[in-house]
Design a protein around this motif. Structure first.
Motif, short mmCIF file in Angstrom:
data_model
loop_
_atom_site.label_atom_id
_atom_site.label_comp_id
_atom_site.label_asym_id
_atom_site.label_seq_id
_atom_site.Cartn_x
_atom_site.Cartn_y
_atom_site.Cartn_z
N PRO A 1 0.80 -1.24 0.00
CA PRO A 1 0.00 0.00 0.00
C PRO A 1 0.83 1.28 0.00
CG PRO A 1 -0.85 -1.58 1.60
CD PRO A 1 0.46 -2.10 1.14
N TYR A 2 2.10 1.18 0.36
CA TYR A 2 2.92 2.38 0.48
C TYR A 2 3.81 2.64 -0.74
CZ TYR A 2 1.47 2.07 5.33
OH TYR A 2 0.72 2.01 6.47
N ILE A 3 3.66 1.82 -1.78
CA ILE A 3 4.49 2.02 -2.97
C ILE A 3 4.10 3.30 -3.69
CG2 ILE A 3 5.06 1.09 -5.24
CD1 ILE A 3 4.83 -1.69 -4.09
N GLN A 4 2.81 3.46 -3.92
CA GLN A 4 2.33 4.62 -4.66
C GLN A 4 1.80 5.67 -3.70
OE1 GLN A 4 2.57 4.58 -8.25
NE2 GLN A 4 2.50 6.75 -7.74
N SER A 5 2.21 6.92 -3.90
CA SER A 5 1.76 8.03 -3.07
C SER A 5 1.36 9.19 -3.97
CB SER A 5 2.87 8.47 -2.10
OG SER A 5 2.48 9.63 -1.39
N ASP A 6 0.32 9.90 -3.57
CA ASP A 6 -0.18 11.02 -4.39
C ASP A 6 0.84 12.16 -4.49
OD1 ASP A 6 -2.52 9.66 -4.79
OD2 ASP A 6 -3.56 10.61 -3.10
N ASP A 7 1.57 12.39 -3.41
CA ASP A 7 2.46 13.55 -3.39
C ASP A 7 3.94 13.20 -3.37
OD1 ASP A 7 2.32 12.42 -0.93
OD2 ASP A 7 2.19 14.30 0.20
N MET A 8 4.26 11.92 -3.56
CA MET A 8 5.66 11.51 -3.56
C MET A 8 5.92 10.56 -4.74
SD MET A 8 6.69 10.95 0.46
CE MET A 8 5.31 9.89 0.85
N ALA A 9 7.19 10.39 -5.05
CA ALA A 9 7.56 9.49 -6.14
C ALA A 9 7.22 8.05 -5.78
CB ALA A 9 9.06 9.62 -6.43
N ARG A 10 7.06 7.22 -6.81
CA ARG A 10 6.79 5.81 -6.60
C ARG A 10 7.97 5.16 -5.88
NH1 ARG A 10 3.62 1.66 -8.71
NH2 ARG A 10 4.66 -0.36 -8.83
N ALA A 11 7.68 4.31 -4.90
CA ALA A 11 8.74 3.68 -4.10
C ALA A 11 9.11 2.31 -4.65
CB ALA A 11 8.27 3.54 -2.65
N ASP A 12 10.36 1.93 -4.42
CA ASP A 12 10.79 0.56 -4.71
C ASP A 12 10.35 -0.32 -3.55
OD1 ASP A 12 13.11 0.09 -7.03
OD2 ASP A 12 12.82 2.18 -6.44
N LEU A 13 9.77 -1.47 -3.87
CA LEU A 13 9.34 -2.42 -2.83
C LEU A 13 10.53 -3.28 -2.42
CD1 LEU A 13 7.06 -3.71 -1.13
CD2 LEU A 13 6.72 -5.31 -3.03
N LEU A 14 10.96 -3.14 -1.16
CA LEU A 14 12.07 -3.96 -0.65
C LEU A 14 11.49 -5.23 -0.04
CD1 LEU A 14 14.60 -1.48 0.97
CD2 LEU A 14 14.44 -2.32 -1.37
N ALA A 15 11.82 -6.35 -0.66
CA ALA A 15 11.33 -7.66 -0.22
C ALA A 15 12.33 -8.70 -0.69
CB ALA A 15 9.94 -7.93 -0.82
N PRO A 16 12.27 -9.92 -0.14
CA PRO A 16 13.18 -10.97 -0.61
C PRO A 16 13.14 -11.09 -2.14
CG PRO A 16 12.04 -11.72 1.34
CD PRO A 16 11.42 -10.40 0.97
N GLY A 17 14.32 -11.08 -2.75
CA GLY A 17 14.40 -11.10 -4.20
C GLY A 17 14.85 -9.78 -4.79
N HIS A 18 14.60 -8.67 -4.07
CA HIS A 18 15.08 -7.37 -4.52
C HIS A 18 16.59 -7.31 -4.24
CE1 HIS A 18 15.83 -3.07 -4.72
NE2 HIS A 18 14.63 -2.91 -5.27
N PRO A 19 17.41 -6.91 -5.22
CA PRO A 19 18.87 -6.92 -5.03
C PRO A 19 19.34 -6.15 -3.80
CG PRO A 19 18.35 -6.58 -7.34
CD PRO A 19 17.04 -6.52 -6.60
N LEU A 20 18.73 -4.98 -3.54
CA LEU A 20 19.17 -4.19 -2.38
C LEU A 20 18.82 -4.91 -1.08
CD1 LEU A 20 20.33 -1.70 -1.04
CD2 LEU A 20 18.09 -0.59 -1.28
N HIS A 21 17.61 -5.44 -1.01
CA HIS A 21 17.19 -6.18 0.20
C HIS A 21 18.14 -7.33 0.47
CE1 HIS A 21 15.06 -9.44 2.27
NE2 HIS A 21 14.35 -8.51 2.88
#
Length: 416
Positions: free
Chosen positions: A47-67
């Motif tokens: 639910p926090y990926i997309q925000s009306d007043d902020m840029a789209r967020a990257d979802l950090l979860a198992p499988g994401h390189p940064l995570h």
């Protein structure tokens, strides 16, 4: 909370925030894929990926390189601490216990895993093992580094505690787990067996019929679309496939448990051993006297029988509720008992108790018992059916909450 990579994350592990650059050494050490040098926003929940007043967020979860890179670096840097375990404090224990986290697994005769679960067990100094519930650590706090903690780390009985826990789990918990899994798995396999047999037998019969028609055309000199030999061969192959499939299902129906695998352990001390060392603000409940607790449970048991349910008191170390009460229709109600001496201002509800209350609604009751100094005949009880509807436990260090006794007592009703 802040990752060692320099990417700040939400304190509740839910929201997304602006981030700084990812450290070069994290990016260079990663074997999980390309990592950007900078992320505008990161989030841990959809639910926090997309925000009306902020840029789209990257979802950090198992499988994401940064995570995955940060997890690898955390293990590399702090793996020694993870292996050495930790020391916790609990108000529900009266002597030190070793808490072990175990993977229990059921497999079939092909070696494939059928079911897995993660559970906990307590081991005391005499080698007695008791179930720890789904997440007992949530009701504990970290023990401060004081001399008594250093002393208990070397208690002699700890050396063999994990082996005793393993033996107890093999003898007691794994047979029960297998008995739970087998009927469900058997029903799935029986359904699959029926569907496979019907489908392949039906197709085989169709091929044999087509083969008979083709053979008749061949007999009178006509050329069928497919020869009778080809159709008969396909029917025979389907029979072989059916036999192999049924043999596999027979193997899958043979199940057994694998040896338990202990993944984690923590030494849990009673709060009494750390008197004065724990801060007054430590989120841990105060322990009522056994007499007060006993009077509360006895009153609720009597009230449950009076309204027509069959109550069963749970073991003392059951995490989440104290009484399981069954109606004449087989419905079960989970009841948490909070007994306090008259004049009490608040009471503590643990993380596990809150989560049980949320998940068991509408068949849940929080029973408040006001214990009267004049005697048990003057004790009073009130029930609440959805006390945690607006309760949130998002903070990492939250082991529970304190409730205002007077306010909740005013909301309570006669047992129902």
């Amino acid at each position: 909370m802040r990752f060692s990579s320099g990417v700040p994350v939400s304190r509740t592990a839910r929201s997304a925030e602006s981030s700084r650059r990812v450290a070069r050494w994290v990016r260079s050490a990663s074997g999980h894929g390309p990592i950007s040098s900078r992320y505008d926003r990161v989030a841990f929940d959809l639910p926090y990926i997309q925000s009306d007043d902020m840029a789209r967020a990257d979802l950090l979860a198992p499988g994401h390189p940064l995570h995955d890179a940060v997890m690898d670096e955390a293990i590399r840097l702090f793996g020694g601490m993870l292996n050495s375990g930790t020391v916790l404090a609990s108000s529900t224990l009266e002597e030190p216990h070793l808490l072990v986290g175990v993977i229990e697994e059921v497999a079939d005769s092909t070696g494939s895993s059928v079911a897995r679960r993660f559970g906990y067990a307590y081991v005391d100094s005499s080698g007695t093992i008791t179930p720890g519930g789904p997440a007992p650590y949530l009701d504990c706090v970290a023990a401060p580094e004081v001399p008594v903690v250093a002393e208990v780390r070397s208690l002699p009985w700890l050396a063999d505690a994990e082996n005793k826990a393993t033996s107890w789990i093999i003898s007691n918990q794994l047979p029960v787990y297998l008995a739970e899994v087998q009927p469900k798995r058997k029903a799935e396999l029986d359904k699959t067996r029926d569907l496979v047999a019907k489908r392949l037998q039906s197709e085989s019969e169709r091929l044999l019929l087509d083969a008979a028609v083709a053979a008749e055309k061949e007999r009178v000199g006509d050329k069928p679309k497919e020869s009778s030999d080809s159709l008969n061969g396909k029917a025979v192959e389907l029979d072989h496939r059916l036999r192999r499939r049924l043999e596999l299902l027979d193997q899958q129906a043979l199940m057994s448990t694998k040896p338990p695998l202990i993944l984690t352990a923590a030494l849990v001390l009673p709060v009494a051993m750390l008197e004065g060392a724990l801060p007054a603000t430590a989120p841990i409940p105060t322990k009522e006297t056994k007499a007060v607790e006993r009077r509360g449970v006895e009153l609720v048991l009597a009230c449950e029988r009076e309204i027509g349910r069959q109550p069963e008191e749970q073991e003392f170390n059951n995490k989440g509720f104290d009484i399981l009460s069954t109606t004449s229709f087989g419905d079960t109600y989970r009841i948490e008992v909070k007994a306090r001496a008259e004049g009490a201002k608040n009471f503590f509800v643990t993380h596990n108790e809150v989560m049980t209350g949320k998940n068991a609604v509408p068949r849940y009751r929080l029973a408040l018992i006001r214990v009267d100094p004049r005697g048990a005949q003057f004790d009073e009880v009130r029930y609440l059916d959805d006390p945690f509807a607006t309760t949130e436990l998002g903070d990492f260090d939250a082991t529970g909450i304190r409730g205002d006794w007077d306010k909740l007592w005013a909301r309570g009703k006669r047992p129902f």
